[in-house]
Scaffold this motif. Structure first.
Motif, PDB file in Angstrom:
ATOM      1  N   GLU A 166       0.724  -2.208  -5.610  1.00  0.00           N
ATOM      2  CA  GLU A 166       0.238  -2.193  -4.227  1.00  0.00           C
ATOM      3  C   GLU A 166      -0.956  -1.243  -4.081  1.00  0.00           C
ATOM      4  O   GLU A 166      -1.943  -1.574  -3.416  1.00  0.00           O
ATOM      5  N   LEU A 167      -0.855  -0.070  -4.678  1.00  0.00           N
ATOM      6  CA  LEU A 167      -1.939   0.907  -4.595  1.00  0.00           C
ATOM      7  C   LEU A 167      -3.238   0.349  -5.176  1.00  0.00           C
ATOM      8  O   LEU A 167      -4.320   0.496  -4.586  1.00  0.00           O
ATOM      9  N   LYS A 168      -3.135  -0.269  -6.329  1.00  0.00           N
ATOM     10  CA  LYS A 168      -4.322  -0.827  -6.978  1.00  0.00           C
ATOM     11  C   LYS A 168      -4.934  -1.945  -6.143  1.00  0.00           C
ATOM     12  O   LYS A 168      -6.163  -2.067  -6.045  1.00  0.00           O
ATOM     13  N   ILE A 169      -4.079  -2.762  -5.534  1.00  0.00           N
ATOM     14  CA  ILE A 169      -4.562  -3.907  -4.754  1.00  0.00           C
ATOM     15  C   ILE A 169      -5.157  -3.463  -3.425  1.00  0.00           C
ATOM     16  O   ILE A 169      -6.315  -3.759  -3.101  1.00  0.00           O
ATOM     17  N   TYR A 170      -4.369  -2.733  -2.643  1.00  0.00           N
ATOM     18  CA  TYR A 170      -4.755  -2.492  -1.252  1.00  0.00           C
ATOM     19  C   TYR A 170      -5.685  -1.300  -1.079  1.00  0.00           C
ATOM     20  O   TYR A 170      -6.317  -1.165  -0.017  1.00  0.00           O
ATOM     21  N   SER A 171      -5.818  -0.461  -2.093  1.00  0.00           N
ATOM     22  CA  SER A 171      -6.780   0.642  -1.996  1.00  0.00           C
ATOM     23  C   SER A 171      -8.199   0.115  -1.813  1.00  0.00           C
ATOM     24  O   SER A 171      -9.044   0.795  -1.217  1.00  0.00           O
ATOM     25  N   ARG A 172      -8.439  -1.091  -2.279  1.00  0.00           N
ATOM     26  CA  ARG A 172      -9.790  -1.679  -2.158  1.00  0.00           C
ATOM     27  C   ARG A 172     -10.169  -1.935  -0.700  1.00  0.00           C
ATOM     28  O   ARG A 172     -11.355  -2.029  -0.373  1.00  0.00           O
ATOM     29  N   LEU A 173      -9.167  -2.057   0.173  1.00  0.00           N
ATOM     30  CA  LEU A 173      -9.441  -2.347   1.584  1.00  0.00           C
ATOM     31  C   LEU A 173      -9.640  -1.084   2.415  1.00  0.00           C
ATOM     32  O   LEU A 173     -10.159  -1.142   3.525  1.00  0.00           O
ATOM     33  N   VAL A 174      -9.237   0.055   1.879  1.00  0.00           N
ATOM     34  CA  VAL A 174      -9.281   1.295   2.658  1.00  0.00           C
ATOM     35  C   VAL A 174     -10.714   1.815   2.723  1.00  0.00           C
ATOM     36  O   VAL A 174     -11.395   1.935   1.699  1.00  0.00           O
ATOM     37  N   THR A 175     -11.142   2.125   3.918  1.00  0.00           N
ATOM     38  CA  THR A 175     -12.510   2.571   4.142  1.00  0.00           C
ATOM     39  C   THR A 175     -12.587   4.103   4.129  1.00  0.00           C
ATOM     40  O   THR A 175     -11.592   4.790   4.359  1.00  0.00           O
ATOM     41  N   GLY A 203      11.725   9.700 -11.324  1.00  0.00           N
ATOM     42  CA  GLY A 203      10.905   9.171 -12.407  1.00  0.00           C
ATOM     43  C   GLY A 203      10.452   7.740 -12.213  1.00  0.00           C
ATOM     44  O   GLY A 203       9.638   7.231 -12.988  1.00  0.00           O
ATOM     45  N   ASN A 204      10.940   7.085 -11.179  1.00  0.00           N
ATOM     46  CA  ASN A 204      10.620   5.674 -10.921  1.00  0.00           C
ATOM     47  C   ASN A 204      10.623   5.450  -9.412  1.00  0.00           C
ATOM     48  O   ASN A 204      11.597   4.991  -8.828  1.00  0.00           O
ATOM     49  N   ASN A 205       9.508   5.788  -8.763  1.00  0.00           N
ATOM     50  CA  ASN A 205       9.483   5.780  -7.298  1.00  0.00           C
ATOM     51  C   ASN A 205       8.041   5.856  -6.784  1.00  0.00           C
ATOM     52  O   ASN A 205       7.099   5.952  -7.579  1.00  0.00           O
ATOM     53  N   PRO A 206       7.852   5.838  -5.480  1.00  0.00           N
ATOM     54  CA  PRO A 206       6.493   5.866  -4.932  1.00  0.00           C
ATOM     55  C   PRO A 206       5.662   7.094  -5.327  1.00  0.00           C
ATOM     56  O   PRO A 206       4.453   6.984  -5.524  1.00  0.00           O
ATOM     57  N   LYS A 207       6.302   8.269  -5.453  1.00  0.00           N
ATOM     58  CA  LYS A 207       5.518   9.454  -5.804  1.00  0.00           C
ATOM     59  C   LYS A 207       4.985   9.367  -7.229  1.00  0.00           C
ATOM     60  O   LYS A 207       3.825   9.725  -7.490  1.00  0.00           O
ATOM     61  N   PHE A 213      -1.579   6.500 -10.082  1.00  0.00           N
ATOM     62  CA  PHE A 213      -2.749   5.894  -9.442  1.00  0.00           C
ATOM     63  C   PHE A 213      -3.921   6.871  -9.390  1.00  0.00           C
ATOM     64  O   PHE A 213      -5.070   6.505  -9.688  1.00  0.00           O
ATOM     65  N   LEU A 214      -3.654   8.108  -9.036  1.00  0.00           N
ATOM     66  CA  LEU A 214      -4.724   9.094  -8.863  1.00  0.00           C
ATOM     67  C   LEU A 214      -5.358   9.532 -10.179  1.00  0.00           C
ATOM     68  O   LEU A 214      -6.462  10.084 -10.178  1.00  0.00           O
ATOM     69  N   LYS A 215      -4.698   9.274 -11.288  1.00  0.00           N
ATOM     70  CA  LYS A 215      -5.290   9.593 -12.589  1.00  0.00           C
ATOM     71  C   LYS A 215      -6.560   8.783 -12.841  1.00  0.00           C
ATOM     72  O   LYS A 215      -7.463   9.239 -13.559  1.00  0.00           O
ATOM     73  N   ASN A 216      -6.614   7.591 -12.265  1.00  0.00           N
ATOM     74  CA  ASN A 216      -7.723   6.673 -12.555  1.00  0.00           C
ATOM     75  C   ASN A 216      -8.492   6.247 -11.317  1.00  0.00           C
ATOM     76  O   ASN A 216      -9.246   5.274 -11.365  1.00  0.00           O
ATOM     77  N   ASN A 217      -8.296   6.930 -10.205  1.00  0.00           N
ATOM     78  CA  ASN A 217      -8.997   6.573  -8.975  1.00  0.00           C
ATOM     79  C   ASN A 217      -9.449   7.844  -8.269  1.00  0.00           C
ATOM     80  O   ASN A 217      -8.612   8.633  -7.815  1.00  0.00           O
ATOM     81  N   ASP A 218     -10.769   8.030  -8.179  1.00  0.00           N
ATOM     82  CA  ASP A 218     -11.288   9.250  -7.571  1.00  0.00           C
ATOM     83  C   ASP A 218     -11.748   9.037  -6.128  1.00  0.00           C
ATOM     84  O   ASP A 218     -12.375   9.909  -5.540  1.00  0.00           O
ATOM     85  N   ARG A 219     -11.421   7.879  -5.551  1.00  0.00           N
ATOM     86  CA  ARG A 219     -11.769   7.632  -4.150  1.00  0.00           C
ATOM     87  C   ARG A 219     -10.796   8.311  -3.190  1.00  0.00           C
ATOM     88  O   ARG A 219     -11.090   8.452  -2.000  1.00  0.00           O
ATOM     89  N   VAL A 234       8.953  12.156   4.860  1.00  0.00           N
ATOM     90  CA  VAL A 234       9.398  11.294   3.760  1.00  0.00           C
ATOM     91  C   VAL A 234       8.263  11.025   2.786  1.00  0.00           C
ATOM     92  O   VAL A 234       8.439  10.325   1.798  1.00  0.00           O
ATOM     93  N   ALA A 235       7.079  11.590   3.055  1.00  0.00           N
ATOM     94  CA  ALA A 235       5.893  11.232   2.276  1.00  0.00           C
ATOM     95  C   ALA A 235       5.172  12.425   1.651  1.00  0.00           C
ATOM     96  O   ALA A 235       3.946  12.526   1.752  1.00  0.00           O
ATOM     97  N   PRO A 236       5.887  13.338   0.962  1.00  0.00           N
ATOM     98  CA  PRO A 236       5.157  14.401   0.259  1.00  0.00           C
ATOM     99  C   PRO A 236       4.268  13.791  -0.834  1.00  0.00           C
ATOM    100  O   PRO A 236       4.723  12.941  -1.600  1.00  0.00           O
ATOM    101  N   ASP A 237       3.029  14.211  -0.868  1.00  0.00           N
ATOM    102  CA  ASP A 237       1.997  13.648  -1.761  1.00  0.00           C
ATOM    103  C   ASP A 237       1.653  12.197  -1.425  1.00  0.00           C
ATOM    104  O   ASP A 237       0.956  11.532  -2.190  1.00  0.00           O
ATOM    105  N   GLY A 238       2.105  11.740  -0.252  1.00  0.00           N
ATOM    106  CA  GLY A 238       1.906  10.335   0.090  1.00  0.00           C
ATOM    107  C   GLY A 238       0.800  10.053   1.090  1.00  0.00           C
ATOM    108  O   GLY A 238       0.463   8.885   1.323  1.00  0.00           O
ATOM    109  N   TYR A 239       0.237  11.094   1.686  1.00  0.00           N
ATOM    110  CA  TYR A 239      -0.880  10.899   2.614  1.00  0.00           C
ATOM    111  C   TYR A 239      -2.188  10.991   1.825  1.00  0.00           C
ATOM    112  O   TYR A 239      -2.683  12.084   1.539  1.00  0.00           O
ATOM    113  N   LEU A 240      -2.718   9.857   1.431  1.00  0.00           N
ATOM    114  CA  LEU A 240      -3.915   9.804   0.585  1.00  0.00           C
ATOM    115  C   LEU A 240      -5.135   9.508   1.448  1.00  0.00           C
ATOM    116  O   LEU A 240      -5.224   8.444   2.093  1.00  0.00           O
TER     117      LEU A 240
END
Length: 245
Positions: A166-175, A203-207, A213-219, A234-240
């Motif tokens: 989802e991150l890889k797909i929908y990050s393209r739409l974020v302005t 070890g297997n979750n949104p965080k 995701f952030l390792k390869n995306n500097d936007r 509910v979103a520590p490290d989740g507000y990008l």
């Protein structure tokens, strides 16, 4: 310095002090751990619909929507529809010509019926299908065409693989200056027993997906200030925040 500027500076200082206080941070984590078995997030409604979110996160969402004034909010994961109603009502208050798009692999009929008869449905469009399925993605991108300020919230399947897709797909739409918000990153910080028989856990979750995701995306960068002022989220490290075009 006028009074408004002085107040804003005081708030910024308060937030920084909260971030720097290890005891407050620890107490917040303990509180979250202890209330999670009681399904605390299930206790609240927005305009009559169960919202299944922490009130603190909804206040943060209100601030983001008011400041950004998006013309499209996309959310994956619908459940009872309370979040969609919340976002639509915020856009109504902002007064912009703006839409909410909700995506879910299974929109249950009783939930669809309640959402569709709600006064805020006039701003809402529903898409049924997996958020990472090619056909669904195409529908979303077609809907988002020509939108100038897009805000994304990810809150569907919480496995690492699904959220990373989802991150890889929908990050393209974020302005630029908008947000890509990933809920339930908290799973990584909770005991595995609280995930029950769900396919996600430590070890297997949104965080973990956000970190990958952030390792390869500097936007995008994590907006720690939101997390620090909320303390309960509910979103520590989740507000990008999107920092580049």
């Amino acid at each position: 310095m006028n009074e408004t500027t002085k107040f804003q500076a005081e708030v910024e200082n308060n937030i920084q002090n909260l971030q720097d206080d290890p005891d407050v941070q620890a107490l917040s984590r303990i509180w979250l751990r202890e209330i999670t078995p009681y399904k605390y997030a299930y206790n609240f409604t927005w305009m009559g619909r169960p919202i299944i979110q922490f009130p603190q996160d909804m206040l943060a969402m209100q601030e983001i929507i008011w400041n950004l004034k998006p013309d499209l909010i996309i959310e994956t994961g619908i459940a009872h529809g309370g979040s969609l109603i919340f976002h639509a009502s915020m856009l109504e208050l902002v007064g912009e010509d703006a839409d909410v798009l909700g995506i879910d692999i299974d929109i249950r009929e009783h939930n669809r019926s309640e959402i569709e008869k709600h006064p805020m449905f006039k701003r809402i469009t529903l898409i049924e299908g997996s958020s990472i399925d090619d056909k669904t993605v195409q529908k979303v991108f077609d809907f988002a065409k020509n939108k100038q300020r897009v805000l994304i919230i990810l809150d569907s399947n919480h496995t690492h693989e699904h959220v990373l897709n989802e991150l890889k797909i929908y990050s393209r739409l974020v302005t630029k200056d908008s947000y890509l918000i990933v809920f339930d990153t908290l799973v990584e910080d909770m005991p595995d027993s609280l995930s029950g028989d769900r396919p996600w856990g430590k070890g297997n979750n949104p965080k973990t997906a956000v970190w990958e995701f952030l390792k390869n995306n500097d936007r995008f960068e994590i907006d720690k200030k939101i997390e620090s002022k909320l303390l309960i989220t509910v979103a520590p490290d989740g507000y990008l925040k999107c920092i580049k075009d």
